[in-house]
Scaffold this active site. Structure first.
Site: not given
Length: 349
Positions: A165, A192, A288, A285
């Site tokens: 991410s 992401h 996930d 962050m």
């Protein structure tokens, strides 16, 4: 509480005002100044010494990329790029990530975005996160990391799955560009990112790498030596049909706010009968990938889990969450991750 000081750089007076007002809505941020172009920004950076900068990608005189490079040379500072949703804007944004920008925000409608308030919470969140990021990594390209040795796995069907991410585009560049041509495993990736930007990321990595990199499409055959990146705004799953692996790419519901989701990708691989997964969690962050890792280890106990070390992460959230599951086999500095993969998955002689 000391607020983080923000410099807003945009050639549009309207956008400077809108972005400044949005940032002022945060209890943790304060706009210390604005700049109308790159040259003005460089002067303000040296004078005002901001903690974080928002920087428009497309500006006259000195564009966002040139400005970013100069800031990183003269006074390295966490930077969040603001980009239009054009192909050119996406390409430049991905380039900016490789030069050290922490994150980016896609303007909803072009360079002067009358509906910029639509991404108000995203701007506040990303600027706050950038102000706390380990941004000095952006300019530290040399490494004195000791090389290690890793025992190869004995498997005819390895599959590398990577989740990343914030800070991921740069981290992926460091991992994927070090893989050799003919790498004896497919690599599937969730980064992401919004729609449009993942294609630019795949194209950039493809140009820089010895392996083929593409934004995955529904129905693609998942083959060794190729890298498949999930498209923004869609979930990416690996499916087994007649002993071959294929991509299923569809618009579904976000999982924990993410589409594409690392958990969704990992859980789909857990359902493949015969494979030896190597799951890699890079900078980002949140958490996930951790639930997906649990599924992988339950269904495929030989799964090798690798997380990026705190010291080399821009943001340590996702790797930290993975490590808290106690299922991570290797915690590695970013420079070592490609070595682990290459040594673990050696071509059978």
């Amino acid at each position: 509480m000391n607020k983080k000081l923000v410099l807003v750089v945009d050639d549009s007076a309207f956008m400077r005002k809108m972005i400044s007002d949005i940032i002022h809505s945060s209890a943790h941020l304060e706009v210390i100044g604005t700049a109308r172009n790159g040259e003005d920004a460089l002067q303000k950076v040296m004078e005002l010494k901001p903690d974080v900068i928002t920087l428009d990608v497309e500006m006259p005189l000195m564009d966002g990329i040139s400005t970013l490079k100069e800031i990183m040379k003269k006074r390295p500072t966490p930077i969040v790029m603001l980009s239009s949703l054009t192909k050119s804007g996406a390409d430049k944004t991905i380039e900016a990530m490789s030069y050290g920008a922490v994150d980016f925000i896609a303007k909803p409608s072009g360079s002067i975005s009358l509906n910029i308030k639509d991404v108000e919470s995203e701007i506040v969140q990303k600027v706050e996160h950038a102000s706390r990021a380990n941004y000095k990594l952006s300019i530290n390209t040399s490494s004195s990391i000791k090389k290690k040795s890793y025992k190869p796995i004995s498997s005819n069907r390895p599959i590398v799955a990577i989740g990343s991410s914030t800070g991921g585009p740069r981290a992926l560049q460091q991992v994927i560009t070090k893989l050799p041509a003919g790498f004896p495993s497919p690599v599937v990736i969730v980064q992401h990112m919004p729609k449009g930007f993942t294609k630019s990321l795949a194209e950039r990595l493809d140009k820089l790498s010895n392996v083929t990199v593409k934004e995955v499409e529904d129905g693609d055959l998942i083959e060794n030596g190729n890298v498949y990146i999930a498209p923004g705004g869609k979930q990416f799953k690996v499916k087994e049909i007649d002993s071959r692996l294929y991509a299923e790419v569809k618009t579904e519901q976000p999982v924990n706010g993410h589409q594409p989701s690392v958990d969704v990708l990992f859980e789909s691989i857990a359902n493949v009968k015969e494979c030896h997964p190597l799951a890699v969690i890079l900078t980002g962050m949140g958490s996930d990938g951790s639930n997906g890792l649990l599924h992988l280890k339950q269904r495929h106990p030989r799964t090798i889990a690798i997380s990026q070390s705190k010291e080399t992460c821009v943001v340590y959230g996702m790797p930290q969450a993975a490590e808290k599951t106690s299922l991570v086999d290797y915690v590695e500095d970013l420079d070592n991750i490609s070595d682990v993969l290459v040594q673990k998955i050696q071509t059978k002689r």
